[in-house]
Design a protein around this motif. Structure first.
Motif, mmCIF file in Angstrom:
data_model
loop_
_atom_site.group_PDB
_atom_site.id
_atom_site.type_symbol
_atom_site.label_atom_id
_atom_site.label_comp_id
_atom_site.label_asym_id
_atom_site.label_seq_id
_atom_site.Cartn_x
_atom_site.Cartn_y
_atom_site.Cartn_z
ATOM 1 N N ILE A 279 0.851 -1.181 0.000
ATOM 2 C CA ILE A 279 0.000 0.000 0.000
ATOM 3 C C ILE A 279 0.889 1.234 0.000
ATOM 4 O O ILE A 279 1.906 1.290 0.691
ATOM 5 C CB ILE A 279 -0.981 -0.017 1.191
ATOM 6 N N VAL A 280 0.499 2.233 -0.812
ATOM 7 C CA VAL A 280 1.349 3.382 -1.114
ATOM 8 C C VAL A 280 0.545 4.668 -0.965
ATOM 9 O O VAL A 280 -0.636 4.713 -1.353
ATOM 10 C CB VAL A 280 1.895 3.297 -2.554
ATOM 11 N N GLY A 281 1.173 5.709 -0.433
ATOM 12 C CA GLY A 281 0.502 7.000 -0.387
ATOM 13 C C GLY A 281 1.452 8.106 -0.010
ATOM 14 O O GLY A 281 2.556 7.871 0.485
ATOM 15 N N ARG B 86 3.672 -4.592 2.844
ATOM 16 C CA ARG B 86 4.638 -3.704 2.211
ATOM 17 C C ARG B 86 4.030 -2.306 2.202
ATOM 18 O O ARG B 86 2.969 -2.089 1.623
ATOM 19 C CB ARG B 86 4.952 -4.170 0.783
ATOM 20 N N VAL B 87 4.706 -1.360 2.842
ATOM 21 C CA VAL B 87 4.138 -0.031 3.078
ATOM 22 C C VAL B 87 5.115 1.029 2.567
ATOM 23 O O VAL B 87 6.307 0.990 2.888
ATOM 24 C CB VAL B 87 3.862 0.189 4.580
ATOM 25 N N LEU B 88 4.583 1.980 1.802
ATOM 26 C CA LEU B 88 5.395 3.060 1.235
ATOM 27 C C LEU B 88 4.702 4.384 1.512
ATOM 28 O O LEU B 88 3.571 4.609 1.080
ATOM 29 C CB LEU B 88 5.542 2.826 -0.270
ATOM 30 N N GLY B 89 5.368 5.270 2.282
ATOM 31 C CA GLY B 89 4.792 6.560 2.634
ATOM 32 C C GLY B 89 5.714 7.712 2.286
ATOM 33 O O GLY B 89 6.877 7.729 2.695
ATOM 34 N N PHE B 90 5.197 8.680 1.531
ATOM 35 C CA PHE B 90 5.963 9.859 1.122
ATOM 36 C C PHE B 90 5.455 11.082 1.889
ATOM 37 O O PHE B 90 4.243 11.321 1.947
ATOM 38 C CB PHE B 90 5.808 10.098 -0.382
ATOM 39 N N VAL B 91 6.372 11.864 2.441
ATOM 40 C CA VAL B 91 6.060 13.081 3.215
ATOM 41 C C VAL B 91 4.742 12.908 3.977
ATOM 42 O O VAL B 91 3.817 13.719 3.878
ATOM 43 C CB VAL B 91 6.048 14.358 2.338
ATOM 44 N N SER B 92 4.677 11.861 4.769
ATOM 45 C CA SER B 92 3.435 11.494 5.446
ATOM 46 C C SER B 92 2.995 12.555 6.441
ATOM 47 O O SER B 92 3.818 13.173 7.123
ATOM 48 C CB SER B 92 3.618 10.156 6.162
ATOM 49 N N PRO C 209 4.908 -7.863 10.996
ATOM 50 C CA PRO C 209 5.686 -8.327 9.831
ATOM 51 C C PRO C 209 5.595 -7.364 8.653
ATOM 52 O O PRO C 209 5.157 -7.734 7.555
ATOM 53 C CB PRO C 209 5.049 -9.677 9.520
ATOM 54 N N LEU C 210 6.032 -6.121 8.863
ATOM 55 C CA LEU C 210 5.919 -5.088 7.849
ATOM 56 C C LEU C 210 7.296 -4.703 7.315
ATOM 57 O O LEU C 210 8.276 -4.656 8.066
ATOM 58 C CB LEU C 210 5.249 -3.839 8.434
ATOM 59 N N ARG C 211 7.355 -4.403 6.030
ATOM 60 C CA ARG C 211 8.516 -3.736 5.431
ATOM 61 C C ARG C 211 8.046 -2.344 5.031
ATOM 62 O O ARG C 211 7.044 -2.201 4.319
ATOM 63 C CB ARG C 211 9.008 -4.505 4.209
ATOM 64 N N ILE C 212 8.771 -1.316 5.474
ATOM 65 C CA ILE C 212 8.280 0.061 5.339
ATOM 66 C C ILE C 212 9.367 0.951 4.744
ATOM 67 O O ILE C 212 10.519 0.924 5.200
ATOM 68 C CB ILE C 212 7.858 0.625 6.713
ATOM 69 N N LEU C 213 8.986 1.743 3.751
ATOM 70 C CA LEU C 213 9.858 2.801 3.237
ATOM 71 C C LEU C 213 9.164 4.134 3.483
ATOM 72 O O LEU C 213 8.016 4.324 3.074
ATOM 73 C CB LEU C 213 10.156 2.616 1.747
ATOM 74 N N LEU C 214 9.855 5.038 4.171
ATOM 75 C CA LEU C 214 9.346 6.378 4.421
ATOM 76 C C LEU C 214 10.285 7.393 3.776
ATOM 77 O O LEU C 214 11.511 7.260 3.862
ATOM 78 C CB LEU C 214 9.271 6.667 5.927
ATOM 79 N N GLN C 215 9.704 8.399 3.131
ATOM 80 C CA GLN C 215 10.471 9.523 2.597
ATOM 81 C C GLN C 215 9.992 10.791 3.285
ATOM 82 O O GLN C 215 8.795 10.979 3.500
ATOM 83 C CB GLN C 215 10.278 9.640 1.085
#
Length: 282
Positions: A163-165, A186-192, A214-220
Motif C-alpha cells: 500500500i502506497v501514499g 509492504r508499506v510506502l509513505g511519502f512526506v506522510s 511483519p511489515l517492510r516500510i519505506l518512508l520519505q
C-alpha cells in the motif's frame, strides 16, 4: 565490493529543489503499456461518498499465475502519466524486465460526499486518510479488493501485497499496514502527514510498545516539509519520530530524507527504486 554512487553536488538552498526522474519513469522502447480499467465507486464503509478507482494491469500479467497487489491512494495523482509519480508506467517497466514480480496497481481516489453543497465539505480525503482506525483498511478489503479479485487472479501471499501514499495518504498507508499486517505487509509513505492525525501522532509510542509486526516500510521525508522549524504540527519532526521508533523496534525500514518541501516530486523520482526495494524477495 561497496556500490559506487555517482557524485551529486549538495544543493545549498533546501527549499527550491527539484529531483529529475530516471528512465523508468517514462515509457521505455519495447515495453508494452499495461491496460487500465476505470470504475466509478459508491462506498458502503464511507456512505454517501463517490470516487473513481483505476485498476492497472501490466502487459505481462498471466491469469494462470496470481499477481501481486499494490494499492495507491490519491489514485489519479499517482497514475497520471504526465504527473510526478507515473506509477503505471513504472510498474510496466519494472515488471517487463522482471525487476519486480507481476503486480496489479489499484489506484483509489479519495471519496467525495455527493450530497454536500459546500466544496470544502465535499472532500472526504482527510476524514478517510488521517483517521487512526481500521475503516479505510476495511473499505479496501471489503469493497475494493473483492472487485479486483473478481476480475483478476491475485495472490494470497501477503508478502506481495503493498500500500502506497503521500501526505495524508502516507499515514493512511501506514495505518492500513498497522491494522491489517496479515494482508498488507509492504508499506510506502511519502512526506506522510503524521502531524495531522486527529488526537496526535500515535506511532512513536505505539511502535515501541507493540510487538513487531511483519511489515517492510519505506518512508520519505523532506527537510523543508510543513512547519519544519516549529514546535507543533511539524511534518518533518513527526516523520523523524516515526522512523526512529521503527528502527529501534527492529523493523525492515528504509528512510529517505530529501530536500525541498511538501511535494510529490521526490516521491516520483524515487518510485522505481522504492518499488524495487519494497517488493524484493528478501
Amino acid at each position: 565490493m561497496p556500490e559506487a554512487l555517482p557524485y551529486r553536488p549538495m544543493p545549498l538552498d533546501l527549499d527550491d529543489v527539484r529531483y529529475e526522474h530516471g528512465p523508468d519513469s517514462s515509457p521505455r522502447p519495447g515495453v508494452a503499456a499495461g491496460t487500465t480499467i476505470e470504475l466509478p465507486w459508491r462506498s458502503e464503509v464511507f456512505p454517501g461518498t463517490i470516487r473513481t478507482i483505476w485498476i492497472h494491469v501490466p502487459a505481462a500479467y498471466d491469469p494462470d499465475e496470481p499477481a501481486g497487489l499494490l494499492v495507491f491512494q490519491d489514485g489519479w495523482w499517482y497514475l497520471d502519466p504526465e504527473g510526478e509519480i507515473r506509477a503505471g508506467i513504472v510498474l510496466d517497466n519494472l515488471v517487463e524486465r522482471g525487476e519486480i514480480p507481476v503486480t496489479i496497481g489499484v489506484f483509489v481516489d479519495p471519496g467525495v460526499v455527493e450530497a454536500a453543497e459546500d466544496p470544502t465539505l465535499r472532500k472526504n480525503r482527510n476524514v478517510e486518510y488521517d483517521a487512526f482506525d481500521n475503516r479505510y483498511g476495511r473499505f479496501l478489503l471489503e469493497e475494493v479488493v473483492p472487485e479486483v479479485r473478481r476480475r483478476l487472479a491475485i495472490t494470497d501471499d501477503a508478502e506481495r501485497w503493498g500500500i502506497v501514499g503521500g501526505s495524508s495518504g502516507g499515514n493512511c498507508a501506514v495505518t492500513v499496514g498497522w491494522h491489517f499486517p496479515e494482508r498488507f505487509r509492504r508499506v510506502l509513505g511519502f512526506v506522510s502527514s503524521f502531524a495531522q492525525i486527529p488526537g496526535g501522532n500515535p506511532y512513536p509510542e505505539l511502535v515501541r510498545a507493540t510487538p513487531r509486526k511483519p511489515l517492510r516500510i519505506l518512508l520519505q521525508a523532506a527537510h523543508r516539509d510543513l512547519h519544519w522549524n516549529e514546535p507543533d504540527h511539524n511534518w518533518l519532526a513527526e516523520n523523524l519520530r516515526v522512523a526512529a521508533a521503527l528502527v529501534e523496534a527492529g523493523y525492515d525500514l528504509r528512510f529517505v530524507l530529501g530536500d525541498g518541501g511538501h511535494s510529490p516530486n521526490h516521491a516520483g523520482a524515487l518510485m522505481p527504486d522504492a518499488l524495487r526495494w519494497l517488493l524484493r524477495e528478501r
